[in-house]
Write a protein that holds these residues in place. Structure first.
Motif, PDB file in Angstrom:
ATOM      1  N   ASP A   9      28.622 -15.892  -3.140  1.00 43.58           N
ATOM      2  CA  ASP A   9      27.498 -15.504  -3.985  1.00 43.58           C
ATOM      3  C   ASP A   9      27.539 -16.404  -5.214  1.00 43.58           C
ATOM      4  O   ASP A   9      28.359 -16.205  -6.108  1.00 43.58           O
ATOM      5  N   GLU A  11      26.041 -17.895  -8.492  1.00 46.09           N
ATOM      6  CA  GLU A  11      25.063 -17.335  -9.427  1.00 46.09           C
ATOM      7  C   GLU A  11      25.215 -17.779 -10.882  1.00 46.09           C
ATOM      8  O   GLU A  11      24.325 -17.552 -11.685  1.00 46.09           O
ATOM      9  N   HIS A 110      20.271 -15.979  -2.725  1.00 44.17           N
ATOM     10  CA  HIS A 110      20.828 -14.794  -3.402  1.00 44.17           C
ATOM     11  C   HIS A 110      19.754 -14.316  -4.396  1.00 44.17           C
ATOM     12  O   HIS A 110      20.063 -13.989  -5.520  1.00 44.17           O
ATOM     13  N   HIS A 114      18.444 -12.640  -9.316  1.00 43.51           N
ATOM     14  CA  HIS A 114      19.469 -11.605  -9.144  1.00 43.51           C
ATOM     15  C   HIS A 114      18.928 -10.187  -9.342  1.00 43.51           C
ATOM     16  O   HIS A 114      19.602  -9.298  -9.864  1.00 43.51           O
ATOM     17  N   PRO A 151      22.131  -9.226  -4.040  1.00 43.06           N
ATOM     18  CA  PRO A 151      22.928  -9.033  -5.256  1.00 43.06           C
ATOM     19  C   PRO A 151      23.627  -7.672  -5.233  1.00 43.06           C
ATOM     20  O   PRO A 151      23.003  -6.657  -4.935  1.00 43.06           O
ATOM     21  N   ARG A 152      24.900  -7.695  -5.540  1.00 44.19           N
ATOM     22  CA  ARG A 152      25.765  -6.502  -5.527  1.00 44.19           C
ATOM     23  C   ARG A 152      25.694  -5.751  -4.200  1.00 44.19           C
ATOM     24  O   ARG A 152      25.868  -4.536  -4.155  1.00 44.19           O
ATOM     25  N   ASN A 319      29.344  -6.415  -7.787  1.00 44.28           N
ATOM     26  CA  ASN A 319      28.737  -7.653  -8.275  1.00 44.28           C
ATOM     27  C   ASN A 319      27.910  -8.346  -7.234  1.00 44.28           C
ATOM     28  O   ASN A 319      28.318  -9.343  -6.671  1.00 44.28           O
TER      29      ASN A 319
HETATM   30 ZN   LIG Z   1      25.468 -11.760  -7.146  1.00 38.42          ZN
END
Ligand SMILES: [Zn+2]
Ligand SMILES: [Zn+2]
Length: 319
Positions: A9, A11, A110, A114, A151-152, A319
């Motif tokens: 991921d 970011e 991703h 976010h 995301p997460r 996360n």
């Molecule tokens: Zn992320």
């Protein structure tokens, strides 16, 4: 024979921009960890799925995002505290590193900024805007988006993914992340290998097996002083299980999890075990996109076991 998937991921600041107090060590480790992972994956010839926040592929931005249906304040940190932190908001240099690497990486999405897709406040319009922008920027780069990481791991709006041509997403891990997962007595008996399945939208869910940095802080230090790194043990076990099964061992991390040399060492040890098992056996490494392709091919050929059932996803956060 099974296979191993590695997804990241990627970011930089976007993984934390909505938090009241972004964790400084993680925020400042994003670029470092990204470069270290590119080097390690090249060294061990491991093609990975890099799920990149679309905004990082921009060269510049005034922070206005006028046409974006995000809730008020969503871009406040970009406009305010991080207005002069271009290194956290943009990363075309790093994305080029992924595309130019010796290892044949997959560029995945991703989202654009976010946004949490499983959040009840994220409506269809917002999800679609995130996909629209992310796929548009990828197209400007001459790339297409086959795989998506939430995301997460907050799964939602899967129909929107399908609409934008996505083939695969990373579903929630069947085991618990973090310290509780490592000490969970059930994990001893639970397989770390998962079976990708096609959902009702035609998307292939390539579930996560193991978050490689879910065991940190003082507990890690104590454990490592007594035993070897417990996360390394789990990753080795997952790789060995993939050798003996037909499933997928899918490990994932954020580049910003590599905050120190100790973290680099964990990754080096895991990848070196993977290299050893690949040289001794027929074990393969696949990207999420390649898994989706394989599942679709076998489904079309009518091979059982690949079609799978429908899976509704709950949400989990790490996360
Ligand atoms: Zn992320
Ligand atoms: Zn912006």
């Amino acid at each position: 024979m099974g296979s191993v998937v590695v997804s990241l991921d990627a970011e930089l600041g976007w993984g934390f921009h909505d938090l009241p107090e972004p964790p400084a060590n993680r925020v400042e480790s994003g670029r470092r960890g990204w470069s270290v992972m590119l080097e390690l994956l090249d060294e061990f010839d491991v093609p990975a799925t890099w799920a990149v926040v679309g905004h990082l592929m921009l060269e510049s931005c005034d922070g206005v995002h006028e046409d974006h249906p995000a809730p008020p304040g969503w871009f406040d940190r970009e406009r305010g505290a991080w207005a002069d932190r271009e290194d956290l908001r943009f990363g075309p240099d790093l994305v080029e590193g992924v595309l130019e690497a010796d290892a044949d990486h997959e560029l995945a999405s991703h989202t654009f900024s976010h946004v949490l897709f499983g959040d009840p406040k994220t409506d269809r319009e917002l999800a679609a805007a995130e996909l629209d922008r992310a796929t548009e920027i990828a197209a400007e780069w001459g790339e297409s988006i086959d795989s998506f990481v939430y995301p997460r791991n907050d799964v939602g709006h899967r129909d929107v993914l399908a609409e934008y041509g996505v083939s695969a997403y990373r579903g929630r891990s069947p085991t618990r992340d973090g310290v509780r997962g490592v000490f969970d007595s059930t994990i001893r008996d639970q397989s770390l290998v998962t079976t990708p399945r096609t959902d009702e939208h035609g998307l292939v869910n390539v579930p996560a097996s193991l978050f490689l940095f879910g065991f940190e802080g003082p507990a890690r230090t104590v454990a490592e002083s007594i035993w070897t790194d417990p996360m390394l043990e789990l990753a080795r076990r997952g790789i060995d299980e993939a050798v003996r099964s037909d499933g997928v061992f899918h490990m994932w991390l954020h580049p910003n999890n590599l905050t120190s040399e100790r973290d680099d060492q964990r990754m080096r040890s895991i990848l070196s075990h993977l290299e050893r098992r690949r040289s001794e056996t027929e074990l393969t490494v696949e990207t999420m996109g390649e898994v989706a392709c394989r599942i679709r091919r076998s489904r079309e050929a009518g091979i059982d076991g690949a079609a799978g059932g429908v899976d509704g996803q709950a949400t989990v956060s790490s996360n």
